[in-house]
Design a protein around this motif. Structure first.
Motif, PDB file in Angstrom:
ATOM      1  N   ALA A  15       0.849  -1.192   0.000  1.00  0.00           N
ATOM      2  CA  ALA A  15       0.000   0.000   0.000  1.00  0.00           C
ATOM      3  C   ALA A  15       0.882   1.237   0.000  1.00  0.00           C
ATOM      4  O   ALA A  15       2.048   1.188   0.393  1.00  0.00           O
ATOM      5  N   SER A  16       0.301   2.340  -0.445  1.00  0.00           N
ATOM      6  CA  SER A  16       1.065   3.589  -0.465  1.00  0.00           C
ATOM      7  C   SER A  16       0.291   4.685   0.247  1.00  0.00           C
ATOM      8  O   SER A  16      -0.931   4.644   0.356  1.00  0.00           O
ATOM      9  N   THR A  17       1.049   5.648   0.715  1.00  0.00           N
ATOM     10  CA  THR A  17       0.484   6.805   1.391  1.00  0.00           C
ATOM     11  C   THR A  17       1.517   7.919   1.286  1.00  0.00           C
ATOM     12  O   THR A  17       2.544   7.757   0.619  1.00  0.00           O
ATOM     13  N   GLY A  18       1.260   9.002   1.933  1.00  0.00           N
ATOM     14  CA  GLY A  18       2.228  10.095   1.920  1.00  0.00           C
ATOM     15  C   GLY A  18       1.916  11.063   3.035  1.00  0.00           C
ATOM     16  O   GLY A  18       0.803  11.082   3.562  1.00  0.00           O
ATOM     17  N   ILE A  19       2.925  11.853   3.395  1.00  0.00           N
ATOM     18  CA  ILE A  19       2.711  12.832   4.462  1.00  0.00           C
ATOM     19  C   ILE A  19       2.721  14.259   3.921  1.00  0.00           C
ATOM     20  O   ILE A  19       2.651  15.205   4.694  1.00  0.00           O
ATOM     21  N   GLY A  20       2.813  14.390   2.593  1.00  0.00           N
ATOM     22  CA  GLY A  20       2.625  15.699   1.977  1.00  0.00           C
ATOM     23  C   GLY A  20       3.748  16.697   2.185  1.00  0.00           C
ATOM     24  O   GLY A  20       3.527  17.899   2.055  1.00  0.00           O
ATOM     25  N   GLN A  21       4.921  16.214   2.527  1.00  0.00           N
ATOM     26  CA  GLN A  21       6.062  17.129   2.652  1.00  0.00           C
ATOM     27  C   GLN A  21       7.350  16.358   2.436  1.00  0.00           C
ATOM     28  O   GLN A  21       7.390  15.144   2.618  1.00  0.00           O
ATOM     29  N   GLU A  22       8.387  17.082   2.042  1.00  0.00           N
ATOM     30  CA  GLU A  22       9.686  16.437   1.840  1.00  0.00           C
ATOM     31  C   GLU A  22      10.338  16.161   3.188  1.00  0.00           C
ATOM     32  O   GLU A  22      10.083  16.862   4.173  1.00  0.00           O
ATOM     33  N   LEU A  23      11.171  15.127   3.195  1.00  0.00           N
ATOM     34  CA  LEU A  23      11.854  14.727   4.423  1.00  0.00           C
ATOM     35  C   LEU A  23      13.361  14.727   4.213  1.00  0.00           C
ATOM     36  O   LEU A  23      13.841  14.395   3.128  1.00  0.00           O
ATOM     37  N   SER A  61      10.449  12.433  -0.838  1.00  0.00           N
ATOM     38  CA  SER A  61       9.262  13.177  -1.270  1.00  0.00           C
ATOM     39  C   SER A  61       8.150  13.165  -0.221  1.00  0.00           C
ATOM     40  O   SER A  61       7.172  13.901  -0.343  1.00  0.00           O
ATOM     41  N   GLY A  62       8.288  12.297   0.793  1.00  0.00           N
ATOM     42  CA  GLY A  62       7.223  12.143   1.788  1.00  0.00           C
ATOM     43  C   GLY A  62       6.297  10.986   1.459  1.00  0.00           C
ATOM     44  O   GLY A  62       5.400  10.660   2.225  1.00  0.00           O
ATOM     45  N   LYS A  63       6.532  10.356   0.319  1.00  0.00           N
ATOM     46  CA  LYS A  63       5.730   9.179  -0.035  1.00  0.00           C
ATOM     47  C   LYS A  63       6.235   7.984   0.771  1.00  0.00           C
ATOM     48  O   LYS A  63       7.431   7.855   1.035  1.00  0.00           O
ATOM     49  N   ILE A  64       5.296   7.127   1.143  1.00  0.00           N
ATOM     50  CA  ILE A  64       5.623   5.946   1.944  1.00  0.00           C
ATOM     51  C   ILE A  64       4.945   4.740   1.313  1.00  0.00           C
ATOM     52  O   ILE A  64       3.762   4.795   0.966  1.00  0.00           O
ATOM     53  N   VAL A  65       5.704   3.659   1.156  1.00  0.00           N
ATOM     54  CA  VAL A  65       5.159   2.400   0.654  1.00  0.00           C
ATOM     55  C   VAL A  65       5.310   1.374   1.771  1.00  0.00           C
ATOM     56  O   VAL A  65       6.396   1.213   2.329  1.00  0.00           O
ATOM     57  N   CYS A  66       4.216   0.708   2.088  1.00  0.00           N
ATOM     58  CA  CYS A  66       4.244  -0.343   3.105  1.00  0.00           C
ATOM     59  C   CYS A  66       4.166  -1.682   2.386  1.00  0.00           C
ATOM     60  O   CYS A  66       3.300  -1.884   1.530  1.00  0.00           O
ATOM     61  N   THR A  67       5.066  -2.586   2.718  1.00  0.00           N
ATOM     62  CA  THR A  67       5.082  -3.895   2.078  1.00  0.00           C
ATOM     63  C   THR A  67       5.351  -4.974   3.121  1.00  0.00           C
ATOM     64  O   THR A  67       5.900  -4.691   4.184  1.00  0.00           O
ATOM     65  N   GLY A  68       4.932  -6.189   2.802  1.00  0.00           N
ATOM     66  CA  GLY A  68       5.189  -7.305   3.708  1.00  0.00           C
ATOM     67  C   GLY A  68       4.065  -7.605   4.670  1.00  0.00           C
ATOM     68  O   GLY A  68       4.110  -8.608   5.378  1.00  0.00           O
ATOM     69  N   ALA A  69       3.043  -6.769   4.704  1.00  0.00           N
ATOM     70  CA  ALA A  69       1.915  -7.012   5.607  1.00  0.00           C
ATOM     71  C   ALA A  69       1.099  -8.200   5.098  1.00  0.00           C
ATOM     72  O   ALA A  69       1.098  -8.499   3.904  1.00  0.00           O
TER      73      ALA A  69
END
Length: 187
Positions: A15-23, A61-69
């Motif tokens: 799944a993907s999500t994001g926090i809307g800001q650069e890190l 970019s603040g994008k996050i991908v969750c894998t392995g769940a």
């Protein structure tokens, strides 16, 4: 004979999500205990959760991908943990960021050996790829649900590309009924 749908097991949810800001990943990596960040190997920071077990790939970019769940619930719980960890580092994260399931990988078992050559001929060449010299499985592309099923001679299946857990159940139903129509599930 066990119903093949009863053998369906979710192997991975992405799944993907994001926090809307650069890190600043270097800074996050130093402050986030257990984070792995080696930009020469991979551009994202890897943060693993243990309960539920998954890996969050966090990008600049603040994008996050969750894998392995192993379930969509586990994805949400894992990402909640990641969001809380980022908030603990005083990084602004919305209360409830949108999480989009990109891919659910499942396995199943038809409970009998399959003649992949006969199946390749029976299903027709439009929706299948079968080159046993290259790969031992038959690749079957379904339109509805929009998934790809890998069929193996052992009767085992891997279904990928689903967005909902029910996509696998629907795919197994369609595969079984199509193979029965063709007389290729006898025995």
């Amino acid at each position: 004979m066990q119903d093949p749908k009863e053998t369906i097991n979710i192997e991975n949810v992405v799944a993907s999500t994001g926090i809307g800001q650069e890190l600043d990943l270097q800074s996050v990596a130093m402050d986030l205990e257990g984070a792995d960040y080696d930009p020469e190997q991979f551009p994202g920071l890897v943060y693993r959760t243990q309960e539920p077990k998954s890996a969050a790939l966090i990008f600049r970019s603040g994008k996050i991908v969750c894998t392995g769940a192993k379930s969509t619930d586990d994805v949400h719980e894992s990402l909640r943990i990641v969001f809380d960890k980022l908030r603990d580092l005083e990084i602004q994260v919305d209360e409830d960021p949108e999480i989009v399931v990109q891919n659910i990988v499942t396995s199943a078992d038809l409970g009998r050996n399959l003649n992949l050559n006969a199946i390749a001929i029976g299903l027709g060449l439009e929706n299948i790829e079968y080159e046993p010299e290259q790969f031992p499985g038959l690749v079957y592309r379904l339109d509805d649900p929009d998934v790809v099923a890998l069929l193996f001679g052992s009767g085992k299946l891997v279904i990928t590309g689903g967005k909902e857990p029910d996509d696998a159940r629907e795919a197994v139903d369609k595969i079984v009924s199509r193979l029965e129509e063709l007389g290729l599930l006898d025995g």
